[in-house]
Design a protein around this motif. Structure first.
Motif, PDB file in Angstrom:
ATOM      1  N   LEU A  57       0.727  -1.346  -0.045  1.00 47.18           N
ATOM      2  CA  LEU A  57       0.147   0.055  -0.137  1.00 47.18           C
ATOM      3  C   LEU A  57       0.623   1.197   0.163  1.00 47.18           C
ATOM      4  O   LEU A  57       0.770   2.209   0.344  1.00 47.18           O
ATOM      5  N   GLY A  58       1.948   0.964  -0.483  1.00 47.30           N
ATOM      6  CA  GLY A  58       2.749   2.434  -0.338  1.00 47.30           C
ATOM      7  C   GLY A  58       3.102   2.802   0.894  1.00 47.30           C
ATOM      8  O   GLY A  58       3.695   3.924   0.802  1.00 47.30           O
ATOM      9  N   VAL A  59       3.049   2.201   1.590  1.00 46.71           N
ATOM     10  CA  VAL A  59       3.650   2.759   2.979  1.00 46.71           C
ATOM     11  C   VAL A  59       4.983   3.351   3.653  1.00 46.71           C
ATOM     12  O   VAL A  59       6.050   2.345   3.085  1.00 46.71           O
ATOM     13  N   ARG A  60       5.594   3.861   4.914  1.00 53.63           N
ATOM     14  CA  ARG A  60       6.922   3.067   4.900  1.00 53.63           C
ATOM     15  C   ARG A  60       7.870   3.026   5.667  1.00 53.63           C
ATOM     16  O   ARG A  60       9.031   2.391   6.078  1.00 53.63           O
ATOM     17  N   VAL A  61       6.683   2.264   7.146  1.00 57.98           N
ATOM     18  CA  VAL A  61       7.115   1.342   7.772  1.00 57.98           C
ATOM     19  C   VAL A  61       6.763   0.299   7.934  1.00 57.98           C
ATOM     20  O   VAL A  61       5.330   0.170   7.438  1.00 57.98           O
ATOM     21  N   GLU A  62       7.142  -0.813   8.017  1.00 58.07           N
ATOM     22  CA  GLU A  62       6.249  -2.103   8.258  1.00 58.07           C
ATOM     23  C   GLU A  62       7.240  -3.081   9.660  1.00 58.07           C
ATOM     24  O   GLU A  62       8.484  -3.036   9.992  1.00 58.07           O
ATOM     25  N   VAL A  63       6.806  -3.071  10.625  1.00 58.53           N
ATOM     26  CA  VAL A  63       7.456  -4.154  11.916  1.00 58.53           C
ATOM     27  C   VAL A  63       6.776  -5.788  12.208  1.00 58.53           C
ATOM     28  O   VAL A  63       5.778  -5.791  12.189  1.00 58.53           O
TER      29      VAL A  63
END
Length: 126
Positions: free
Chosen positions: A114-120
């Protein structure tokens, strides 16, 4: 080996072939969380700090569904699309892991869902 799916209505629901988390024995393996608001289904946009706060809240909800808290987390893997965001990400992240923070790996990636900048993603000991 015991294996059970953990699902929280307070975190974004899986949209593909994955589970929010899998408990196996005394370990809980949490799928990567992105800054998606579970109530609206929309990506939280703002500063990387604000996005990180949403990610942590999503992780917290999945942990709670397994009877755990952030204190149970022993390892995280962080994916950032821009390492220039690291310092601001780290400030937001550190607010939630003050004492004995988990081991962590941070990697830069070309893109995230989804074009996000962070995933954890996380592993917790139960």
């Amino acid at each position: 080996m015991t294996r059970s799916v953990v699902l929280s209505a307070s975190a974004p629901q899986p949209v593909s072939a994955y589970s929010q988390a899998i408990q196996s024995g005394s370990l809980l393996f949490l799928a990567g969380q992105i800054p998606l608001d579970p109530a609206s289904g929309k990506v939280v946009s703002g500063t990387i700090g604000e996005e990180t706060e949403r990610v942590i809240e999503n992780l917290r909800a999945v942990l709670a569904a397994a009877g755990a808290t952030l204190d149970n987390v022993v390892k995280t893997t962080v994916y950032l699309t821009n390492m220039a965001d690291f310092a601001e990400f780290n400030q937001a992240y550190a607010r939630h892991f003050k004492k004995d923070p988990p081991a962590r790996t941070t990697v830069a990636v070309a893109a995230l869902p989804l074009g996000v900048r962070v995933e954890v993603e996380a592993i917790a000991a139960l």
